[in-house]
Scaffold this motif. Structure first.
Motif, short mmCIF file in Angstrom:
data_model
loop_
_atom_site.label_atom_id
_atom_site.label_comp_id
_atom_site.label_asym_id
_atom_site.label_seq_id
_atom_site.Cartn_x
_atom_site.Cartn_y
_atom_site.Cartn_z
N TYR A 31 0.83 -1.20 0.00
CA TYR A 31 0.00 0.00 0.00
C TYR A 31 0.86 1.25 0.00
CZ TYR A 31 -3.47 -3.37 1.59
OH TYR A 31 -4.29 -4.46 1.69
N TYR A 33 0.52 5.75 -0.45
CA TYR A 33 -0.43 6.86 -0.29
C TYR A 33 0.27 8.19 -0.60
CZ TYR A 33 -2.33 3.21 2.79
OH TYR A 33 -2.77 2.03 3.30
N TYR A 35 -0.39 12.19 0.49
CA TYR A 35 -1.12 13.14 1.31
C TYR A 35 -0.61 14.55 1.04
CZ TYR A 35 -2.87 9.41 4.37
OH TYR A 35 -3.50 8.31 4.88
N GLN A 37 -0.34 18.27 3.23
CA GLN A 37 -0.47 18.84 4.57
C GLN A 37 -0.55 20.34 4.46
OE1 GLN A 37 2.83 18.26 7.31
NE2 GLN A 37 1.49 18.59 9.07
N MET A 41 -5.18 21.93 8.83
CA MET A 41 -6.06 20.97 8.15
C MET A 41 -5.53 19.54 8.23
SD MET A 41 -7.29 23.18 4.88
CE MET A 41 -8.78 22.23 4.69
N GLY A 42 -4.45 19.34 8.92
CA GLY A 42 -3.92 18.00 9.04
C GLY A 42 -3.44 17.45 7.71
N LEU A 43 -3.48 16.13 7.59
CA LEU A 43 -3.10 15.48 6.34
C LEU A 43 -4.37 15.02 5.63
CD1 LEU A 43 -0.40 15.21 8.03
CD2 LEU A 43 0.03 13.19 6.64
N LEU A 45 -5.84 12.89 2.28
CA LEU A 45 -5.45 11.86 1.32
C LEU A 45 -5.80 12.29 -0.09
CD1 LEU A 45 -4.37 8.95 0.94
CD2 LEU A 45 -6.73 8.17 1.20
N TYR A 48 -4.38 6.87 -3.44
CA TYR A 48 -3.68 5.76 -2.83
C TYR A 48 -3.64 4.57 -3.79
CZ TYR A 48 -8.29 3.84 -1.62
OH TYR A 48 -9.57 3.35 -1.67
N VAL A 50 -3.28 0.12 -3.74
CA VAL A 50 -3.25 -1.12 -2.94
C VAL A 50 -2.36 -2.17 -3.60
CG1 VAL A 50 -5.50 -0.62 -2.00
CG2 VAL A 50 -5.31 -2.12 -3.99
N PHE A 90 3.30 14.51 1.28
CA PHE A 90 3.92 13.37 1.92
C PHE A 90 3.47 12.08 1.24
CE2 PHE A 90 6.23 15.05 5.41
CZ PHE A 90 5.57 16.21 5.80
N THR A 94 2.66 1.10 3.62
CA THR A 94 2.45 0.14 4.69
C THR A 94 2.20 -1.23 4.08
OG1 THR A 94 1.31 -0.24 6.80
CG2 THR A 94 -0.06 0.38 4.94
N TYR A 104 2.09 3.42 9.28
CA TYR A 104 2.63 3.89 8.01
C TYR A 104 4.09 4.31 8.18
CZ TYR A 104 -2.15 4.63 6.16
OH TYR A 104 -3.44 4.49 5.72
N PHE A 106 6.53 7.07 6.60
CA PHE A 106 6.41 8.30 5.82
C PHE A 106 7.74 8.72 5.22
CE2 PHE A 106 2.26 10.27 6.28
CZ PHE A 106 1.69 9.49 7.27
N TYR B 35 0.64 9.73 15.90
CA TYR B 35 1.87 10.01 15.18
C TYR B 35 2.47 11.31 15.68
CZ TYR B 35 1.07 6.47 11.57
OH TYR B 35 0.90 5.29 10.89
N PHE B 88 -0.51 13.88 15.85
CA PHE B 88 -1.69 13.57 15.06
C PHE B 88 -2.37 12.31 15.58
CE2 PHE B 88 -1.35 16.46 11.50
CZ PHE B 88 0.00 16.78 11.46
N GLY B 102 -6.13 13.46 12.04
CA GLY B 102 -6.70 14.65 12.62
C GLY B 102 -5.96 15.89 12.18
N THR B 103 -6.39 17.02 12.68
CA THR B 103 -5.81 18.30 12.29
C THR B 103 -4.43 18.51 12.89
OG1 THR B 103 -7.10 19.24 14.10
CG2 THR B 103 -7.99 19.49 11.89
#
Lengths: 115, 111
Positions: A31, A33, A35, A37, A41-43, A45, A48, A50, A90, A94, A104, A106, B35, B88, B102-103
């Motif tokens: 897998y 992915y 992302y 950032q 707003m975080g990460l 997706l 991705y 599989v 990013f 995994t 994961y 990174f 994380y 996170f 999350g943020t």
């Protein structure tokens, strides 16, 4: 033991230009992915995969394309860059083989600025 | 899709305990990760908890899970300046090993 390697680390693009971000992993993970950032707003997706030859859309796929021709590589393309795509990107990978224990892995990220 | 909320910022004094909170919406999450992201770096796995557990302790880290309220917390005992980072919360949210991040909570440790 390189893990996940992203190239380039930094890039400045002009609006309308195209580019490809490369992610390479040497852990035989199924897998992979992509992302982005953004502050507060975080990460999120983007796309991705599989397995080799398969890709799927994530939460924010518009304006991006991906390919996974080889198991170890996952490419993210921007066909016509826009300022809204300024972000830190990013890649992660995994495997089911180890279960949830290792989560994961990174890469160190690509900082992209579109002017 | 899953929504994962965290407060954006937390400031603590060195040596105190830090508690970072997270709420999520998908009650079917079977495992939940924490994380850590240091400045200019990618994310590193800190710890995880299965949904059938209430608590998990790992050295200075304690994870508490309230599945009924869909609330997860990370407690860092004896917080050090090296713990300054963004944390996170990331519950799994479906098949294909998918998690939702999350943020992020930026932890500032004051010497």
């Amino acid at each position: 033991n390189a893990g996940v390697t992203q190239t380039p680390k930094f890039r400045v693009l002009k609006t309308g230009q195209s580019m490809t971000l490369l992610c390479a992993q040497d852990m035989n993970h199924e897998y992979m992915y992509w992302y982005r950032q953004d502050p507060g707003m975080g990460l999120r997706l983007i796309h991705y995969s599989v397995g080799e030859g398969t890709t799927a859309k994530g939460e924010v796929p518009d304006g991006y394309n991906v390919s996974r021709l080889k198991k170890q590589n996952f490419l993210l393309g921007l066909e016509s860059a826009a300022p809204s795509q300024t972000s830190v990107y990013f890649c992660a990978s995994t495997t089911l083989a180890t279960g949830v224990k290792y989560g994961y892995t990174f890469g160190s990220g690509t900082r992209l600025t579109v002017v | 899709g899953e929504d994962v909320e965290q407060s954006l910022f937390l400031s603590v004094r060195e040596g105190d305990s830090s508690v970072i909170n997270c709420t999520y919406t998908d009650s079917s999450s079977t495992y939940l990760y924490w994380y850590k992201q240091e400045p200019g770096a990618g994310l590193q796995l800190l710890t995880y908890i299965f949904s059938n557990m209430d608590m998990k302790q790992d050295q200075r880290l304690t994870v508490l899970l309230n599945k009924k309220d869909k609330h997860l917390s990370l407690r860092i005992a004896d917080t050090q300046t090296g713990d300054s980072a963004i944390y996170f919360c990331a519950p799994n949210s479906g098949g294909y090993q998918k998690v939702t991040f999350g943020t992020g909570t930026k932890l500032q440790v004051i010497p």
